[in-house]
Design a protein around this motif. Structure first.
Motif, PDB file in Angstrom:
ATOM      1  N   VAL A  95      17.201   7.926  -4.760  1.00  0.00           N
ATOM      2  CA  VAL A  95      16.067   9.010  -5.027  1.00  0.00           C
ATOM      3  C   VAL A  95      15.223   8.624  -3.768  1.00  0.00           C
ATOM      4  O   VAL A  95      14.651   9.220  -3.300  1.00  0.00           O
ATOM      5  N   GLY A  96      15.140   7.108  -2.911  1.00  0.00           N
ATOM      6  CA  GLY A  96      14.555   6.719  -1.994  1.00  0.00           C
ATOM      7  C   GLY A  96      13.265   6.339  -2.353  1.00  0.00           C
ATOM      8  O   GLY A  96      13.012   7.012  -3.524  1.00  0.00           O
ATOM      9  N   ILE A  97      13.100   5.462  -1.480  1.00  0.00           N
ATOM     10  CA  ILE A  97      11.803   5.244  -1.594  1.00  0.00           C
ATOM     11  C   ILE A  97      10.489   5.236  -0.675  1.00  0.00           C
ATOM     12  O   ILE A  97       9.744   5.928  -1.088  1.00  0.00           O
ATOM     13  N   ILE A  98      11.149   5.126   0.530  1.00  0.00           N
ATOM     14  CA  ILE A  98      10.691   5.708   1.407  1.00  0.00           C
ATOM     15  C   ILE A  98      11.075   6.905   2.321  1.00  0.00           C
ATOM     16  O   ILE A  98      12.295   7.168   2.217  1.00  0.00           O
ATOM     17  N   GLY A  99      10.221   7.931   1.141  1.00  0.00           N
ATOM     18  CA  GLY A  99      10.326   9.069   1.629  1.00  0.00           C
ATOM     19  C   GLY A  99      12.042   9.345   0.665  1.00  0.00           C
ATOM     20  O   GLY A  99      11.492   8.846  -0.374  1.00  0.00           O
ATOM     21  N   SER A 100      12.910  10.636   1.096  1.00  0.00           N
ATOM     22  CA  SER A 100      13.866  10.701   1.157  1.00  0.00           C
ATOM     23  C   SER A 100      14.517   9.540   0.601  1.00  0.00           C
ATOM     24  O   SER A 100      15.281   8.743   1.321  1.00  0.00           O
ATOM     25  N   GLU A 101      15.864   9.724  -0.714  1.00  0.00           N
ATOM     26  CA  GLU A 101      17.378   8.846  -0.067  1.00  0.00           C
ATOM     27  C   GLU A 101      17.493   9.131   0.880  1.00  0.00           C
ATOM     28  O   GLU A 101      18.506   8.037   1.522  1.00  0.00           O
ATOM     29  N   LEU A 139       9.388 -12.175  -0.017  1.00  0.00           N
ATOM     30  CA  LEU A 139       8.719 -11.718   0.902  1.00  0.00           C
ATOM     31  C   LEU A 139       9.329 -10.330   2.634  1.00  0.00           C
ATOM     32  O   LEU A 139       8.470  -9.658   2.640  1.00  0.00           O
ATOM     33  N   ALA A 140      10.603 -10.299   2.000  1.00  0.00           N
ATOM     34  CA  ALA A 140      10.320  -9.020   2.533  1.00  0.00           C
ATOM     35  C   ALA A 140      11.174  -8.496   2.072  1.00  0.00           C
ATOM     36  O   ALA A 140      10.564  -7.121   3.111  1.00  0.00           O
ATOM     37  N   THR A 141      10.970  -8.276   1.610  1.00  0.00           N
ATOM     38  CA  THR A 141      10.960  -6.683   0.244  1.00  0.00           C
ATOM     39  C   THR A 141       9.546  -6.419   0.176  1.00  0.00           C
ATOM     40  O   THR A 141       8.770  -5.286   0.839  1.00  0.00           O
ATOM     41  N   VAL A 160       4.317   4.539   4.629  1.00  0.00           N
ATOM     42  CA  VAL A 160       4.444   3.000   3.753  1.00  0.00           C
ATOM     43  C   VAL A 160       2.722   2.878   3.157  1.00  0.00           C
ATOM     44  O   VAL A 160       3.264   1.846   2.324  1.00  0.00           O
ATOM     45  N   LEU A 161       1.456   3.581   2.491  1.00  0.00           N
ATOM     46  CA  LEU A 161       0.580   3.563   1.582  1.00  0.00           C
ATOM     47  C   LEU A 161       0.682   4.360   0.610  1.00  0.00           C
ATOM     48  O   LEU A 161      -0.124   4.416  -0.075  1.00  0.00           O
ATOM     49  N   ALA A 162       1.314   4.838   0.388  1.00  0.00           N
ATOM     50  CA  ALA A 162       1.900   5.957  -0.761  1.00  0.00           C
ATOM     51  C   ALA A 162       1.804   5.263  -1.871  1.00  0.00           C
ATOM     52  O   ALA A 162       2.701   4.235  -2.290  1.00  0.00           O
ATOM     53  N   PRO A 163       1.581   5.364  -3.300  1.00  0.00           N
ATOM     54  CA  PRO A 163       1.326   4.995  -3.845  1.00  0.00           C
ATOM     55  C   PRO A 163       2.550   4.855  -4.991  1.00  0.00           C
ATOM     56  O   PRO A 163       3.004   3.470  -5.522  1.00  0.00           O
ATOM     57  N   GLU A 164       3.198   5.472  -4.296  1.00  0.00           N
ATOM     58  CA  GLU A 164       4.747   6.035  -4.954  1.00  0.00           C
ATOM     59  C   GLU A 164       5.339   4.200  -4.343  1.00  0.00           C
ATOM     60  O   GLU A 164       6.493   3.263  -4.829  1.00  0.00           O
ATOM     61  N   VAL A 165       5.396   4.244  -3.137  1.00  0.00           N
ATOM     62  CA  VAL A 165       5.813   3.755  -2.357  1.00  0.00           C
ATOM     63  C   VAL A 165       5.048   1.764  -2.828  1.00  0.00           C
ATOM     64  O   VAL A 165       6.050   0.240  -2.516  1.00  0.00           O
ATOM     65  N   ILE A 166       4.150   1.743  -2.720  1.00  0.00           N
ATOM     66  CA  ILE A 166       3.200   0.500  -2.730  1.00  0.00           C
ATOM     67  C   ILE A 166       4.100   0.250  -4.150  1.00  0.00           C
ATOM     68  O   ILE A 166       4.511  -0.963  -4.600  1.00  0.00           O
ATOM     69  N   ALA A 167       4.180   0.766  -5.504  1.00  0.00           N
ATOM     70  CA  ALA A 167       4.355   0.292  -6.818  1.00  0.00           C
ATOM     71  C   ALA A 167       5.935  -0.162  -6.908  1.00  0.00           C
ATOM     72  O   ALA A 167       6.584  -1.184  -7.651  1.00  0.00           O
ATOM     73  N   THR A 169       7.750  -0.754  -4.230  1.00  0.00           N
ATOM     74  CA  THR A 169       8.123  -2.207  -3.512  1.00  0.00           C
ATOM     75  C   THR A 169       6.999  -3.510  -4.355  1.00  0.00           C
ATOM     76  O   THR A 169       8.164  -4.596  -4.423  1.00  0.00           O
ATOM     77  N   GLY A 170       6.513  -3.334  -4.860  1.00  0.00           N
ATOM     78  CA  GLY A 170       5.477  -4.598  -5.856  1.00  0.00           C
ATOM     79  C   GLY A 170       6.500  -4.737  -6.715  1.00  0.00           C
ATOM     80  O   GLY A 170       6.252  -6.225  -7.067  1.00  0.00           O
ATOM     81  N   VAL A 171       6.673  -4.170  -7.269  1.00  0.00           N
ATOM     82  CA  VAL A 171       7.984  -4.265  -9.178  1.00  0.00           C
ATOM     83  C   VAL A 171       8.818  -5.101  -8.258  1.00  0.00           C
ATOM     84  O   VAL A 171       9.660  -5.947  -9.104  1.00  0.00           O
ATOM     85  N   LEU A 172       9.733  -4.831  -6.842  1.00  0.00           N
ATOM     86  CA  LEU A 172      10.458  -5.614  -6.691  1.00  0.00           C
ATOM     87  C   LEU A 172      10.356  -6.758  -5.610  1.00  0.00           C
ATOM     88  O   LEU A 172      11.204  -7.613  -6.250  1.00  0.00           O
ATOM     89  N   THR A 173       9.597  -6.686  -5.656  1.00  0.00           N
ATOM     90  CA  THR A 173       8.839  -7.926  -4.563  1.00  0.00           C
ATOM     91  C   THR A 173       8.529  -8.995  -5.712  1.00  0.00           C
ATOM     92  O   THR A 173       8.804 -10.093  -6.337  1.00  0.00           O
ATOM     93  N   ILE A 174       8.198  -8.062  -7.134  1.00  0.00           N
ATOM     94  CA  ILE A 174       7.730  -9.490  -8.209  1.00  0.00           C
ATOM     95  C   ILE A 174       9.578  -9.936  -9.247  1.00  0.00           C
ATOM     96  O   ILE A 174       9.396 -10.903  -9.481  1.00  0.00           O
ATOM     97  N   GLY A 175      10.218  -8.338  -9.575  1.00  0.00           N
ATOM     98  CA  GLY A 175      11.190  -9.568  -9.456  1.00  0.00           C
ATOM     99  C   GLY A 175      12.334 -10.253  -8.711  1.00  0.00           C
ATOM    100  O   GLY A 175      12.501 -11.321  -9.253  1.00  0.00           O
ATOM    101  N   TRP A 176      12.011 -10.206  -7.091  1.00  0.00           N
ATOM    102  CA  TRP A 176      12.525 -11.091  -6.947  1.00  0.00           C
ATOM    103  C   TRP A 176      11.798 -12.618  -6.856  1.00  0.00           C
ATOM    104  O   TRP A 176      12.393 -13.911  -7.093  1.00  0.00           O
ATOM    105  N   LEU A 177       9.914 -12.951  -7.213  1.00  0.00           N
ATOM    106  CA  LEU A 177       9.557 -13.719  -7.092  1.00  0.00           C
ATOM    107  C   LEU A 177      10.042 -14.620  -8.318  1.00  0.00           C
ATOM    108  O   LEU A 177       9.820 -15.534  -8.434  1.00  0.00           O
ATOM    109  N   LEU A 178      10.121 -13.638  -9.177  1.00  0.00           N
ATOM    110  CA  LEU A 178       9.863 -13.870 -11.193  1.00  0.00           C
ATOM    111  C   LEU A 178      11.242 -15.091 -10.599  1.00  0.00           C
ATOM    112  O   LEU A 178      11.572 -15.441 -11.592  1.00  0.00           O
ATOM    113  N   SER A 179      12.231 -14.237 -10.346  1.00  0.00           N
ATOM    114  CA  SER A 179      14.089 -14.758  -9.997  1.00  0.00           C
ATOM    115  C   SER A 179      13.499 -16.445  -9.256  1.00  0.00           C
ATOM    116  O   SER A 179      13.834 -17.538 -10.189  1.00  0.00           O
TER     117      SER A 179
END
Length: 194
Positions: A95-101, A139-141, A160-167, A169-179
């Motif tokens: 589905v894509g994160i930024i706009g459509s896939e 950080l890159a994510t 960039v500031l859409a709630p779904e993009v922020i969410a 991006t945040g989930v993926l960033t947290i995943g990399w940080l947890l790793s």
């Protein structure tokens, strides 16, 4: 004999686990022969099934290799990194994160997965360096939406500031940080044993 079984399971190589993820991957690869369309909204092509099967098979093989060399924290770090990478690829492809896939900004998210793979290769999977590699990927994510904006492929409000993009991006960033944190813990445990 019980010690041999226990040691074998600690090093990975659990044949039932290997058979399970291999079977699931084969089923996904063979699914196009049975039915190509789940619903009117989800219409996968043969390429989609091949991609999904290869993604699961590659992740399973990577985990099996990691399970043979590291402690439990190391294995968890690998699992979280693999899960975050698979999630990144799946969401951006579906589905894509930024706009459509089809938005080229989504390629930047795929670039973070490539960066994680490159980091794992360059560090040879050593926990001491993997923690830093995963932190750099985090950080890159986090920077992806902003890079997409400055590259001219993302609208600041809608993307960039859409709630779904922020969410997302945040989930993926947290995943990399947890790793990264788990690799740090693996290093600490290995140092404590010495």
């Amino acid at each position: 004999m019980a010690d041999n079984v226990q040691n074998s399971s600690r090093r990975g190589g659990n044949k039932w686990l290997t058979m399970a993820w291999t079977t699931i991957s084969v089923i996904i690869l063979l699914t196009p022969l049975v039915a190509m369309q789940f619903t009117d909204e989800v219409n996968w092509t043969v390429g989609d099934f091949v991609f999904a099967g290869a993604l699961l098979l590659g992740s399973g093989i990577t985990y099996e290799l990691a399970a043979r060399v590291g402690n439990l924290a190391y294995q968890a770090g690998v699992v979280v990194a693999l899960g975050t990478g698979v999630l990144t690829m799946w969401v951006t492809g579906a589905v894509g994160i930024i706009g459509s896939e089809n938005n080229p900004g989504n390629l930047l998210y795929l670039g973070t997965v490539a960066l994680a793979i490159l980091g794992a290769i360059l560090t040879l999977g050593a926990a001491a360096w993997m923690r830093w590699a995963m932190a750099v990927v985090a950080l890159a994510t986090a920077a992806v939406p902003f890079i997409a904006y400055y590259a001219g492929v993302a609208d600041p409000r809608r993307d960039v500031l859409a709630p779904e993009v922020i969410a997302a991006t945040g989930v993926l960033t947290i995943g990399w940080l947890l790793s990264a944190r788990l690799f740090h813990e693996a290093l600490r445990r290995a140092s404590a044993k010495e």
